[in-house]
Scaffold this motif. Structure first.
Motif, PDB file in Angstrom:
ATOM      1  N   UNK A   1       0.840  -1.199   0.000  1.00 36.96           N
ATOM      2  CA  UNK A   1       0.000   0.000   0.000  1.00 36.96           C
ATOM      3  C   UNK A   1       0.876   1.251   0.000  1.00 36.96           C
ATOM      4  N   UNK A   2       0.366   2.289  -0.613  1.00 41.02           N
ATOM      5  CA  UNK A   2       1.090   3.560  -0.643  1.00 41.02           C
ATOM      6  C   UNK A   2       0.582   4.425   0.508  1.00 41.02           C
ATOM      7  N   UNK A   3       1.468   4.655   1.504  1.00 39.19           N
ATOM      8  CA  UNK A   3       1.094   5.452   2.665  1.00 39.19           C
ATOM      9  C   UNK A   3       1.149   6.940   2.393  1.00 39.19           C
ATOM     10  N   UNK A   4       2.089   7.330   1.554  1.00 42.80           N
ATOM     11  CA  UNK A   4       2.343   8.752   1.312  1.00 42.80           C
ATOM     12  C   UNK A   4       3.080   8.866  -0.008  1.00 42.80           C
ATOM     13  N   UNK A   5       3.217  10.090  -0.484  1.00 43.53           N
ATOM     14  CA  UNK A   5       4.032  10.274  -1.676  1.00 43.53           C
ATOM     15  C   UNK A   5       5.428   9.734  -1.415  1.00 43.53           C
ATOM     16  N   UNK A   6       5.863   8.812  -2.230  1.00 39.55           N
ATOM     17  CA  UNK A   6       7.215   8.268  -2.155  1.00 39.55           C
ATOM     18  C   UNK A   6       7.384   7.222  -1.052  1.00 39.55           C
ATOM     19  N   UNK A   7       6.302   6.846  -0.343  1.00 37.28           N
ATOM     20  CA  UNK A   7       6.433   5.891   0.771  1.00 37.28           C
ATOM     21  C   UNK A   7       5.450   4.738   0.576  1.00 37.28           C
ATOM     22  N   UNK A   8       5.986   3.523   0.588  1.00 37.17           N
ATOM     23  CA  UNK A   8       5.181   2.315   0.491  1.00 37.17           C
ATOM     24  C   UNK A   8       5.223   1.552   1.812  1.00 37.17           C
ATOM     25  N   UNK A   9       4.209   0.741   2.040  1.00 36.61           N
ATOM     26  CA  UNK A   9       4.194  -0.120   3.221  1.00 36.61           C
ATOM     27  C   UNK A   9       3.799  -1.533   2.809  1.00 36.61           C
ATOM     28  N   UNK A  10       4.509  -2.498   3.379  1.00 35.16           N
ATOM     29  CA  UNK A  10       4.236  -3.900   3.108  1.00 35.16           C
ATOM     30  C   UNK A  10       4.011  -4.616   4.440  1.00 35.16           C
ATOM     31  N   UNK A  11       2.762  -4.713   4.904  1.00 33.97           N
ATOM     32  CA  UNK A  11       2.483  -5.417   6.168  1.00 33.97           C
ATOM     33  C   UNK A  11       2.473  -6.923   5.951  1.00 33.97           C
ATOM     34  N   UNK A  12       3.301  -7.633   6.698  1.00 31.58           N
ATOM     35  CA  UNK A  12       3.390  -9.086   6.570  1.00 31.58           C
ATOM     36  C   UNK A  12       2.667  -9.750   7.746  1.00 31.58           C
ATOM     37  N   UNK A  13       1.865 -10.751   7.426  1.00 34.57           N
ATOM     38  CA  UNK A  13       1.135 -11.500   8.453  1.00 34.57           C
ATOM     39  C   UNK A  13       1.326 -12.987   8.186  1.00 34.57           C
TER      40      UNK A  13
END
Length: 260
Positions: free
Chosen positions: A139-151
């Motif tokens: 998911x894109x949290x912000x301009x230029x910042x991605x997040x990959x939550x692992x479960x």
């Protein structure tokens, strides 16, 4: 003959009739061509094609392998009735023909079971791939910042999916920072740590730096005990902390909306 899915839905009569007609036509052609009980022969090509189509469709639609094999085995009774009527005067030939057709139909029935099993394995493998893709959203949290939550557990197959998803998102968005959050990963061992480092290295090759968040006390102790070197990787306890670091690096900021 009626077939019922696991969920209770029956196969349409018209569909069953069409499948039966195609199978019988192929069987008649093969026998007229002098086919033996060796199903690998060219005479059985049409029958193999029909049974492959039926088995795959029933595997996808939730029918059991027994239902699929019964489609072939149900032909025995009417064939035996015809044989008895035609060869009642020749018991020796009747016994021989009955045995031959029984062996042949048994082979065809087992052939459908093998095809069904292969089709089910394909369905399961595809579902597993889809679940892995769903469980690794980028998911894109912000301009230029991605997040990959692992479960869940991070194994070799899932690591490959994680890397592919993350790298593709980096290419699509041009992000320079990716936060890999392992809050939902139950345990971290040497193999999991190696998978994380591979993902970080792959992201760096694409021009994005990585921050690993979700480092709980027990995970920190485990990583130190295992001697895993994360010195070159920024780590944070929570996703919020990692997001703050990412904002600073990208020059972004979040402020409160003034009251009116």
């Amino acid at each position: 003959m009626q077939l019922t899915q696991a969920g209770g839905q029956r196969l349409a009569e018209s569909e069953l009739r069409d499948q039966s007609q195609r199978f019988l036509h192929g069987l008649r052609e093969a026998l007229r061509a002098g086919a033996t009980a060796d199903l690998d022969g060219p005479e059985w090509e049409r029958v193999r094609s029909v049974l492959a189509d039926i088995s795959r469709r029933r595997a996808r639609e939730g029918y059991s392998p027994a239902d699929t094999a019964t489609f072939v085995f149900s032909l025995k009774q009417p064939v035996f009735v015809r044989l008895r009527a035609a060869l009642a005067h020749d018991p020796a030939r009747l016994a021989e023909e009955t045995w031959d057709i029984s062996v042949l139909l048994d082979k065809l029935g087992l052939y459908t079971v093998a095809l069904y099993q292969a089709s089910r394995e394909e369905v399961i493998a595809r579902q597993q791939r889809e679940l892995m893709e769903l469980s690794t959203p980028v998911v894109q949290l912000w301009d230029d910042i991605l997040a990959l939550p692992l479960i869940g557990t991070l194994d070799s197959a899932r690591t490959q999916t994680v890397m592919e998803s993350l790298l593709q998102k980096i290419v699509d968005s041009g992000a320079s920072i990716a936060i890999i959050d392992i809050t939902g990963v139950p345990t971290v061992d040497t193999l999991v740590a190696q998978h994380l480092l591979k993902t970080v290295a792959a992201a760096r090759l694409m021009g994005a730096d990585c921050i690993i968040s979700g480092i709980r006390p027990q995970i920190a102790q485990t990583i130190v005990h295992l001697g895993v070197d994360l010195a070159d990787v920024t780590t944070k306890a929570t996703l919020a902390d990692a997001f703050q670091i990412a904002l600073k690096r990208t020059g972004g900021s979040i402020g409160a909306i003034p009251a009116r």
